[in-house]
Design a protein around this motif. Structure first.
Motif, PDB file in Angstrom:
ATOM      1  N   SER A  91     -10.629  -5.535  -2.411  1.00 55.15           N
ATOM      2  CA  SER A  91      -9.387  -4.870  -2.791  1.00 55.15           C
ATOM      3  C   SER A  91      -9.625  -3.393  -3.077  1.00 55.15           C
ATOM      4  N   PRO A  92      -8.976  -2.476  -2.347  1.00 57.28           N
ATOM      5  CA  PRO A  92      -9.143  -1.042  -2.602  1.00 57.28           C
ATOM      6  C   PRO A  92      -8.833  -0.636  -4.040  1.00 57.28           C
ATOM      7  N   VAL A 152      -6.124  -7.569  -2.394  1.00 60.99           N
ATOM      8  CA  VAL A 152      -6.256  -8.732  -1.516  1.00 60.99           C
ATOM      9  C   VAL A 152      -6.346  -9.939  -2.436  1.00 60.99           C
ATOM     10  N   SER A 212      -1.275   5.105   3.597  1.00 60.59           N
ATOM     11  CA  SER A 212      -2.197   4.537   4.590  1.00 60.59           C
ATOM     12  C   SER A 212      -1.695   3.220   5.152  1.00 60.59           C
ATOM     13  N   GLY A 213      -0.792   2.546   4.419  1.00 60.77           N
ATOM     14  CA  GLY A 213      -0.320   1.241   4.860  1.00 60.77           C
ATOM     15  C   GLY A 213      -1.306   0.130   4.566  1.00 60.77           C
ATOM     16  N   GLU A 214      -2.426   0.448   3.939  1.00 61.01           N
ATOM     17  CA  GLU A 214      -3.442  -0.559   3.617  1.00 61.01           C
ATOM     18  C   GLU A 214      -3.116  -1.194   2.280  1.00 61.01           C
ATOM     19  N   ALA A 215      -3.168  -2.517   2.220  1.00 62.82           N
ATOM     20  CA  ALA A 215      -2.873  -3.222   0.983  1.00 62.82           C
ATOM     21  C   ALA A 215      -3.840  -2.785  -0.101  1.00 62.82           C
ATOM     22  N   GLY A 230       0.816  -1.206   0.000  1.00 60.20           N
ATOM     23  CA  GLY A 230       0.000   0.000   0.000  1.00 60.20           C
ATOM     24  C   GLY A 230       0.848   1.254   0.000  1.00 60.20           C
TER      25      GLY A 230
END
Length: 1008
Positions: free
Chosen positions: A125-126, A118, A112-115, A109
């Motif tokens: 998945s963003p 997925v 934000s550190g968000e992957a 990511g």
């Protein structure tokens, strides 16, 4: 690599073809038994048989999964084009600290550190949310949004676990895919290669590549294989192909139009003028005896008229952007551009083969140089001497005049450095040649490989290099015996008077300034030096620049200096010169001034210019070096070898390379464009001719045959006509005749079943009825002048100045540092009332009447004139001076030949509308004339006054203070105006009002 269908041999008789499968799947199945004897169509192929090598088979790529293949061939290229610009191309400038260049980075990511993904869960998945614009919106611009197909590719990849094969595996996948020319994803196209492998191996939908394919190959004519089979007239082939589409759409062709409708239709189409009543009567009489023979004789007569060339030239000048001035900030006059216009008229009237027409416009000066060298057994130095002296034969002069095509675009070098000014010209020429002759827009390939079509930016800069030795010049070229040189002396006298006035006013101001300067030098005990001598002196050793002049006189001096140059320039209009080009080398762009362009060579030993691919079109970002060359997408080599299939051939054996010599580049390009196997060229001109008769091309965008242009509605017909053009010696009149003899052209403009047409073919693509059209702006004006008897039908010559709205004529028109001289109409009606094509065309000052009726902007190529209807058009037709004057002239013509109002009105109907009036129409208009006579007896019109001098206001550049000056309008000292309402009595004005009504009818303004 596409397969090329075999080209026809030129010695074969006219043939039908084997070609593409018909897009309307039921058309061929429903052809009559006779048609089935005539046509054979391969229905089991796609766009090209050799592409049908099956879907991609990557089984030779070991242990590669389908998802890995899809990622490499679909997902990763899409990420590179849509995402890496902000998230990978520049690791130091990552938006949101989000890097998308590796699987691990996507899993990590951004800020934000968000992957972002997925694996196995696309809905969680963003990245998928973002590309679907669900909360997030990526890419952020509407124009860059991913298609549903692209989104689904990403979703499927993530659902499969988001595999990201190694670089070695990716290379293997791409190599295997490159061996498969046709897959479910589209077709690979061989070109000279893009700036990236992703672009080079991009796939295209076959339907988007129709224009680059060889013409569908005709099979042998029926008579050659079967002696008993009947021959087929070309016009019947046209009807068969059009009728097949109509039948497939479930429609019924309209009946044949009436002879009155047909003669009006075809006379306007071929000459831009209405038929005379006696011509209508004669044709209708002959038509009743033998319709086909009368129709054929009418077409032959119109094709032989000199007005045919004028009408066809109007179409050509719309595309090529003709104007008599250069546009931009100064809008300098191109004083001899009228000679190019007349060259085009002559070419169409003489039925010059179209391939020759192409070559002369792109490389006529090179033909002339070769001719001079052969005629005089001359070396290069002697050829250059002739370039300066202009000692040419009529044929050589004609060739040089033809290259005025390369000077038609807007251009000015004012306030621009030499290199950007040079680039501006070359970019314009490349795009103009592409649009005009190849129906290919080159402008969008300047900065990058084409986004939609298989045209690499490398090919753009190879064309750019082809013109890199081309220099602009106004060249001495003798007048031709066939050129109309009337009015040279009278025109020169008027311009000389304007020049003398400007020079005299300038002289007064300079005398005052120099008297003050002399006093300044005397007061300091220094010897007087004039303005040129003291220019480089230190400031303390010379008087102020405008010594002795106040701000008003300073401003006036600048105006007079500019005027003196303008009128000196306009004197060249009457000299044997031509707007043209010449070849010259050099290591850098020559410094030129649009004010005066002459043949000038700075290098004793010319250097071959180097050309590079410019990143983003920026001169400061040169990339790979390129040599002159042609478009590679068609697979046609510069030696005429058709259908080459490999971009790997580039290099020493480059089949698309042109000479690198300073001379001959354009001639090589012109011959490549005019090659009979060039599918873009033949389809382009055939499509334009079809549009001139039906209002719409077979392909809807005549300037753009690419993927974003309109696909042809009748591709078989387009290719058949292209074959006919080449097999007929590139003669355009033959092609016109063929189209006009068809029943498709002769149909009525009313559909048999309007409701069925509205359902199945609301835009009349299948031509079940003739598409009515509004007359173009030149046709409206010329038709009015023809009806009133005022039209001067003389062909060719110097531009004329029609009378235009006086407010527009006299309004201030800014040019650099000054105002342009006021528009002054030609002095006599005989000069003013010539055909519109001969009107002086100023880029910065359009004729308001013509502009209102959709006269195209000469700064851009016009592929098709618009015919929008807006409210000001109605007001103009009813109240403008131009239409009012024509109505008065019409009334006077009627009164000269007929006494009673009924006879006058009957004649007016026949002249203006091409038919006789009904008794009811006569009765209503007679009552109208009586009412208007009573009105005009009580109301007197306002007389028209023409100014002989006007006062202009400007702001002086350095002081910022306003000043005024006088401008003379000497044409009005000896002006013969058109007959005005004030010059005639009330009965004449009332009859003129009735004529005005007829000029305002749809029946006059529209062709049925």
């Amino acid at each position: 690599m596409r397969c090329r269908l075999k080209s026809p041999q030129s010695e074969q008789p006219p043939r039908l073809w084997i070609g593409h499968n018909v897009s309307r799947s039921g058309s061929i199945a429903r052809l009559s038994a006779v048609r089935c004897l005539l046509w054979t169509v391969i229905t089991a192929i796609g766009i090209c048989p050799a592409w049908s090598s099956g879907n991609a088979d990557l089984s030779d790529t070991p242990t590669v999964s389908k998802s890995a293949q899809d990622f490499t061939l679909k997902v990763l290229p899409m990420l590179k084009s849509k995402c890496f610009g902000c998230h990978g191309d520049d690791p130091e400038q990552l938006q949101g600290d989000f890097d998308m260049r590796a699987r691990a980075a996507l899993l990590g990511g951004g800020e934000s550190g968000e992957a972002a993904i997925v694996p196995g869960d696309p809905d969680g998945s963003p990245l998928v949310w973002a590309i679907r614009w669900e909360g997030l919106e990526m890419p952020p611009k509407e124009n860059d949004r991913l298609t549903e197909t692209q989104i689904q590719s990403v979703v499927s990849w993530i659902a499969a676990g988001a595999p990201w094969p190694s670089q070695q595996e990716q290379n293997a996948i791409r190599a295997a895919a490159a061996r498969q020319r046709v897959t479910d994803d589209g077709v690979l196209v061989s070109t000279s290669g893009g700036t990236s492998d992703t672009w080079t191996y991009r796939r295209y939908q076959p339907d988007d590549l129709w224009a680059y394919q060889p013409l569908m190959t005709p099979i042998a004519s029926a008579s050659s294989g079967n002696q008993s089979a009947p021959s087929i007239a070309p016009e019947n082939v046209i009807d068969m192909l059009v009728d097949a589409a109509i039948e497939d759409a479930g429609l019924t062709p309209a009946k044949m139009a009436s002879p009155q409708t047909l003669i009006r239709r075809v006379t306007f189409d071929l000459t831009g003028l209405p038929p005379r009543p006696e011509q209508v009567d004669a044709f209708c009489k002959d038509y009743m005896t033998d319709a086909d023979a009368a129709w054929e004789a009418l077409i032959d007569r119109l094709l032989a008229e000199p007005h045919f060339g004028e009408r066809q030239t109007q179409h050509w000048l719309d595309v090529s952007r003709y104007a008599d001035t250069g546009g931009m900030s100064n809008d300098y006059e191109r004083s001899n551009m009228w000679r190019y216009r007349d060259y085009v008229v002559r070419s169409f009237n003489e039925d010059k083969p179209y391939d020759q027409f192409i070559i002369e416009q792109i490389a006529g000066d090179e033909l002339a140089d070769q001719s001079v060298a052969a005629r005089l057994s001359a070396d290069a130095a002697t050829v250059r001497q002739v370039q300066i002296s202009g000692d040419y034969t009529p044929r050589e002069a004609e060739w040089i005049i033809a290259t005025g095509f390369l000077r038609l675009g807007p251009w000015d070098s004012a306030m621009i450095e030499p290199e950007p000014a040079r680039q501006m010209y070359l970019d314009d020429v490349v795009n103009s040649v592409g649009q005009t002759f190849l129906s290919t827009t080159m402008r969008c390939v300047k900065c990058h490989d084409h986004k939609f079509d298989p045209i690499p930016t490398r090919d753009y800069y190879r064309l750019y290099a082809t013109f890199a030795t081309t220099q602009m010049a106004e060249r001495r070229v003798p007048f031709l015996p066939q050129e109309n040189t009337d009015r040279l002396q009278t025109g020169r006298r008027q311009v000389q008077r304007m020049l003398d006035f400007a020079a005299a006013e300038k002289g007064k101001l300079i005398a005052k300034r120099e008297a003050a300067a002399r006093r300044w030098f005397d007061q300091r005990g220094l010897d007087y030096q004039d303005a040129d001598q003291r220019r480089d002196l230190p400031d303390d050793q010379k008087p102020p620049r405008h010594v002795g002049l106040d701000h008003i006189e300073q401003g006036q001096l600048k105006v007079r200096e500019q005027d003196e140059w303008i009128w000196t320039r306009r004197l060249e209009r009457y000299e044997p010169m031509a707007q043209s080009v010449f070849n010259s080398g050099g290591s850098s762009a020559p410094k030129v001034n649009a004010r005066k362009l002459r043949i000038k060579r700075n290098d004793e030993q010319p250097q071959t210019p180097e050309c590079f691919i410019l990143g983003g079109g920026d001169l400061t970002a040169p990339g790979d070096q390129v040599t002159p060359g042609v478009l590679s997408v068609c697979g046609l080599s510069t030696t005429g070898d058709a259908h080459l299939q490999t971009h790997e051939a580039l290099g020493d054996d480059d089949p698309f390379r042109l000479t690198e010599s300073i001379e001959g580049r354009r001639l090589g390009l012109a011959r490549w464009i005019a090659h009979p196997d060039n599918p873009l060229t033949t389809r382009s001109i055939v499509n334009r001719i079809w549009q001139s008769h039906f209002g719409r091309g077979i392909a809807a965008n005549p300037n753009n045959f690419g993927g974003k242009g309109g696909r042809p509605t009748h591709p078989e017909l387009l290719d058949y006509l292209a074959h006919q053009l080449v097999d007929g010696g590139w003669k355009l009149k033959r092609l016109h005749r063929m189209i006009l003899l068809s029943q498709t052209y002769r149909r009525a403009a009313v559909p048999v079943d309007a409701k069925a047409v509205a359902r199945s073919d609301p835009d009349n693509h299948w031509l079940s009825y003739f598409p009515p059209r509004r007359l173009s702006a030149p046709e409206i004006r010329d038709a009015m002048l023809a009806a009133t008897g005022e039209l001067n039908r003389k062909v060719g010559g110097l531009p004329v100045m029609p009378e235009i709205n006086m407010e527009v004529a006299l309004q201030p028109r800014m040019i650099q540092f000054s105002l342009a001289p006021a528009y002054q109409p030609s002095a006599t009606p005989d000069q003013r009332n010539r055909r519109t094509i001969y009107a002086y065309r100023v880029r910065g000052q359009a004729d308001p009447f013509l502009e209102l009726f959709n006269q195209p902007n000469p700064n851009e190529s016009c592929e098709r004139r618009e015919s929008s209807a807006v409210t000001p058009q109605a007001f103009t037709l009813m109240y403008s001076d131009m239409v009012t004057d024509r109505s008065v002239a019409m009334a006077l013509r009627l009164q000269q030949k007929h006494e009673s109002p009924k006879d006058q009105l009957s004649a007016a109907f026949r002249i203006i509308l091409g038919r006789s009036p009904s008794p009811e129409e006569i009765d209503r208009l007679v009552r109208y004339i009586d009412d208007m006579t009573e009105y005009h007896q009580q109301v007197q019109p306002t007389p028209v006054n023409y100014p002989r001098r006007i006062t202009r206001s400007l702001v002086e550049e350095f002081s910022g203070k306003p000043f005024q000056y006088q401008e003379i309008l000497p044409v009005f000292d000896r002006y013969t105006p058109d007959v005005k309402p004030t010059d005639v009595d009330a009965p004449t004005r009332s009859l003129a009002d009735a004529c005005l009504l007829l000029f305002n009818t749809n029946e006059f303004l529209y062709l049925q």
